[in-house]
Design a protein around this motif. Structure first.
Motif, PDB file in Angstrom:
ATOM      1  N   UNK A 113     -21.369  23.702   5.792  1.00 20.45           N
ATOM      2  CA  UNK A 113     -20.886  22.314   5.738  1.00 20.45           C
ATOM      3  C   UNK A 113     -20.310  21.900   7.091  1.00 20.45           C
ATOM      4  N   UNK A 114     -20.868  20.837   7.672  1.00 22.41           N
ATOM      5  CA  UNK A 114     -20.314  20.312   8.931  1.00 22.41           C
ATOM      6  C   UNK A 114     -19.350  19.175   8.592  1.00 22.41           C
ATOM      7  N   UNK A 115     -18.130  19.310   9.085  1.00 26.15           N
ATOM      8  CA  UNK A 115     -17.046  18.351   8.785  1.00 26.15           C
ATOM      9  C   UNK A 115     -17.257  17.034   9.520  1.00 26.15           C
ATOM     10  N   UNK A 116     -16.926  15.926   8.840  1.00 26.31           N
ATOM     11  CA  UNK A 116     -16.989  14.602   9.477  1.00 26.31           C
ATOM     12  C   UNK A 116     -15.553  14.141   9.768  1.00 26.31           C
ATOM     13  N   UNK A 117     -14.980  14.596  10.893  1.00 22.17           N
ATOM     14  CA  UNK A 117     -13.536  14.441  11.114  1.00 22.17           C
ATOM     15  C   UNK A 117     -13.069  12.992  11.170  1.00 22.17           C
ATOM     16  N   UNK A 118     -13.901  12.114  11.683  1.00 22.48           N
ATOM     17  CA  UNK A 118     -13.413  10.743  11.905  1.00 22.48           C
ATOM     18  C   UNK A 118     -13.427   9.899  10.636  1.00 22.48           C
ATOM     19  N   UNK A 119     -13.958  10.448   9.557  1.00 22.58           N
ATOM     20  CA  UNK A 119     -13.971   9.687   8.296  1.00 22.58           C
ATOM     21  C   UNK A 119     -12.762   9.974   7.414  1.00 22.58           C
ATOM     22  N   UNK A 120     -12.105  11.092   7.655  1.00 26.68           N
ATOM     23  CA  UNK A 120     -11.055  11.559   6.731  1.00 26.68           C
ATOM     24  C   UNK A 120      -9.962  10.510   6.489  1.00 26.68           C
ATOM     25  N   UNK A 121      -9.645  10.310   5.198  1.00 28.35           N
ATOM     26  CA  UNK A 121      -8.571   9.373   4.822  1.00 28.35           C
ATOM     27  C   UNK A 121      -7.455  10.119   4.103  1.00 28.35           C
ATOM     28  N   UNK A 122      -6.212   9.717   4.376  1.00 25.29           N
ATOM     29  CA  UNK A 122      -5.040  10.335   3.741  1.00 25.29           C
ATOM     30  C   UNK A 122      -4.300   9.286   2.902  1.00 25.29           C
ATOM     31  N   UNK A 123      -3.640   9.747   1.849  1.00 25.32           N
ATOM     32  CA  UNK A 123      -2.785   8.859   1.053  1.00 25.32           C
ATOM     33  C   UNK A 123      -1.564   9.637   0.611  1.00 25.32           C
ATOM     34  N   UNK A 124      -0.386   9.283   1.113  1.00 20.58           N
ATOM     35  CA  UNK A 124       0.812  10.098   0.849  1.00 20.58           C
ATOM     36  C   UNK A 124       1.965   9.222   0.356  1.00 20.58           C
ATOM     37  N   UNK A 125       2.607   9.648  -0.738  1.00 21.60           N
ATOM     38  CA  UNK A 125       3.759   8.927  -1.291  1.00 21.60           C
ATOM     39  C   UNK A 125       4.793   9.973  -1.707  1.00 21.60           C
ATOM     40  N   UNK A 126       6.043   9.793  -1.295  1.00 27.21           N
ATOM     41  CA  UNK A 126       7.108  10.727  -1.691  1.00 27.21           C
ATOM     42  C   UNK A 126       7.393  10.514  -3.181  1.00 27.21           C
ATOM     43  N   UNK A 127       7.009  11.479  -4.032  1.00 25.60           N
ATOM     44  CA  UNK A 127       7.140  11.266  -5.481  1.00 25.60           C
ATOM     45  C   UNK A 127       7.574  12.550  -6.187  1.00 25.60           C
TER      46      UNK A 127
END
Ligand code: CAA
Length: 455
Positions: free
Chosen positions: A181-195
Motif C-alpha cells: 500500500x502506497x500512502x497518499x500523505x496529502x489527502x489525510x484528514x484529521x478530526x479531533x474533539x476533547x471528549x
C-alpha cells in the motif's frame, strides 16, 4: 521529488482462545441474535493467562520479520501503539525489543528507536503517519520501520460493552517503495474533539464507557476528518467540484470496528453526508423520506437520536447503499466478526481481511482507512494498492489462524477476565511463543514483567 512510502507487509497475531457469542449470550440472558445480527459479533478473541499486550506485540513483530527474512540491522524503529500497556512508564516497544533479542541475540536491536504512542484506538494510525513521514524525509538509517498495534479490549462482566471485547496485535512493516500500500500523505484528514466517551483511569483494568454517546462521538469525528479529506481532494484536483462524491473515488475501505455493526453505521453516515445534494440522493429520499432536522441538537445528540437512527436504518436497506457496502466494506469484517474489538489493531485487521478475501485484481485501487480513537480523534486517509501486492498477500494467513483456535467455556473466560488464573496456569501452555514468566517481587523490581520465548 517526493518519495513513495507506505505499508510493505502486515502480520497479525490473535490469541488461540475465543468465546463464542452464542455461549456469552446464553449465559447473560441476551438473545444471541442481538450479538450476532445486532452487533455483528460471532467470536471474541481472549488472551491466555501468560499473554498480555506486550507478548502479542512481540509475536506479530517476530512474524513480520521472519516472513520477510529481515535481520535487526534492517530495522530503524519499532514503535508500538496501545491503550492497554502493562506499564505506565516503560513502553511496550522496549519490552518487544528485549523479547526479540532472545531470538536474534543480545544487543542486536540496540540501534532502534522504540517509542510508544497513545491515542486510544487511533494510536497506530498516528504512529504509522509519524514513521512514514520520517522515512519520506530521508532521516531513516535502516530501510524498514515497524509499527505495532496491540490491545486487549476489556469491559466489566455483565456490562453492555462486554460482548464487544477482543484482543489482537498487528505489525505494519513500513518502507519506501512498498509492495502493498502506497500512502497518499496529502489527502489525510484529521478530526479531533476533547471528549469523555471512553477512557481508562490508570488504576483500572477495564474501560469506562458511555456506550451510545461513544457511537455519536465516533460518527462526529469521522465526519470532521472526512470533510478535511474531501477539502484535500479538492485542493489537489482529485475532485473538480464540491458536489462530487468522495466515495466514488474510493474503491474499498476499512473502518475502526469496535463491533462490526459500527462499521455499517460509520459507512452509512459517511455516504449520507457525501451523497447529500447529488442527483442519486433525490431518488433515495423519494424512497426513504426526508432527513430529520438537527435543529437545537449537538452533532452527537443528532447522531444518537432515534430519528437519525431510523433514517440511517432505512438508508442501509436501499439498493444504492447495499451495493456500495458489499463492494467496498463487507470483506473487511470477515475477520473482525471472529475477533471482536482489538482497539488499535482493529482497523488494520480489517485491511488484512480485505486482502485475504478479495480474489479480484486490486492493483491501482484506492484503499480508504477510517480510524477512530475515543477521547477523541478520527483519521481518514488512503493508499494505492501496489502492482506486486499479490506476492505479499499470498503469505497472509489470518483466516487460517482464526480457524485453529480453541473455544473456551464462559467459566474459564471469567477466570481469565478476573485475573484468577496465574500467568503459569495457561489454558494452553505456551509453545514457540513469548510468555510472561514472572513478576518482580524485590524492592528494586517490584511488579517488573519478565518475558521468555518458550520453545
Ligand atoms: N436481534 C437482532 N438485533 C438486535 C436485537 C435482537 N434481539 N436486539 C437489538 N438488536 C440490534 C439493535 O436494533 C441495534 O441495531 P440497529 O442499530 O441496526 O437497529 C443493535 O442491535 C445494537 O443495539 P443497541 O444499540 O441497543 O446496543 P447496546 O446499547 O446494548 O450496545 C454499545 C451497543 C453501546 C455500543 C455497547 O456494545 C458498548 O457500550 N460497547 C462499548 C463501547 C463501544 O464499542 N463504542 C463504540 C464507539 S467508541 C469506539 O469505537 C472506540 C472503541 O473501540 C471503544
Amino acid at each position: 521529488m517526493r518519495k513513495t512510502v507506505g505499508v510493505d507487509d502486515i502480520a497479525a497475531y490473535v490469541p488461540k482462545l475465543y468465546v463464542d457469542a452464542e455461549d456469552l449470550a446464553e449465559e447473560r440472558g441476551i438473545p444471541p441474535s442481538k450479538l450476532i445480527k445486532g452487533l455483528g459479533i460471532e467470536k471474541l478473541a481472549i488472551p491466555d493467562a501468560h499473554e498480555d499486550a506486550a507478548t502479542m506485540a512481540a509475536m506479530a513483530t517476530l512474524e513480520v520479520m521472519e516472513k520477510n527474512d529481515l535481520s535487526p540491522k534492517d530495522i530503524d524503529f519499532i514503535q508500538v501503539a496501545t491503550e492497554t500497556g502493562p506499564d505506565a512508564a516503560k513502553p511496550i516497544s522496549c519490552y518487544v525489543q528485549g523479547m526479540l533479542e532472545q531470538i536474534y541475540g543480545r544487543g542486536s536491536f540496540d540501534h532502534v528507536g522504540a517509542p510508544e504512542t497513545k491515542f486510544a484506538c487511533v494510536g497506530a494510525t498516528y504512529a504509522m503517519i509519524d514513521r512514514l513521514a520520517y522515512i519520506a524525509s530521508g532521516w531513516n538509517r535502516a530501510e524498514y520501520s515497524i509499527v505495532v498495534a496491540t490491545d486487549i479490549a476489556m469491559y466489566e462482566l455483565n456490562s453492555s460493552g462486554e460482548p464487544t471485547q477482543g484482543a489482537a496485535a498487528v505489525a505494519l512493516l513500513l518502507k519506501e517503495n512498498p509492495r502493498l500500500l502506497a500512502y497518499e500523505p496529502r489527502l489525510t484528514g484529521f478530526g479531533t474533539v476533547d471528549d469523555r466517551d471512553f477512557f481508562r483511569p490508570i488504576e483500572r483494568k477495564t474501560a469506562v464507557v458511555d456506550g451510545q454517546y461513544s457511537v455519536g462521538c465516533y460518527l462526529r469525528d469521522m465526519r470532521i476528518a472526512a470533510d478535511a479529506y474531501k477539502r484535500n481532494m479538492l485542493e489537489l484536483g482529485l475532485l473538480k467540484h464540491p458536489r462530487e462524491s468522495v466515495a466514488d473515488k474510493i474503491d474499498l475501505a476499512a473502518f475502526h470496528s469496535p463491533f462490526p455493526k459500527m462499521v455499517q453505521y460509520a459507512f452509512a453516515s459517511f455516504l449520507i453526508h457525501d451523497w447529500r445534494g447529488l442527483p442519486r440522493w433525490k431518488r433515495i429520499l423519494e424512497e426513504i423520506g426526508p432527513e430529520p432536522s438537527r435543529e437545537g441538537l449537538t452533532d452527537v445528540e443528532f447522531y444518537i437520536s432515534d430519528e437519525y437512527k431510523n433514517f440511517r436504518r432505512k438508508f442501509t436497506r436501499t439498493e444504492e447503499f447495499r451495493r456500495e457496502y458489499e463492494d467496498k466494506i463487507e470483506d473487511s469484517l470477515i475477520a473482525l466478526r471472529q475477533i471482536g474489538n482489538s482497539y488499535t489493531a482493529s482497523v488494520w485487521l480489517g485491511v488484512e481481511s480485505h486482502f485475504e478475501a478479495r480474489a479480484d485484481d486490486l492493483a491501482g485501487k484506492r484503499f480508504g482507512v477510517g480510524s477512530y480513537g475515543s477521547g477523541s480523534s478520527a483519521i481518514v486517509c488512503s493508499f494505492i494498492v501496489q502492482p506486486d501486492y499479490k506476492e505479499v498477500v499470498k503469505k497472509m494467513d489470518l483466516m487460517e489462524k482464526l480457524n485453529r483456535r480453541r473455544r473456551i467455556p464462559i467459566s474459564v473466560y471469567e477466570d481469565l477476565h478476573e485475573g484468577r488464573l496465574n500467568f503459569c496456569e495457561s489454558v494452553i501452555p505456551p509453545k514457540n511463543e513469548f510468555s510472561l514468566v514472572s513478576l518482580g517481587k524485590r524492592s528494586h523490581d517490584m511488579g517488573y514483567r519478565y518475558y521468555k520465548y518458550v520453545k
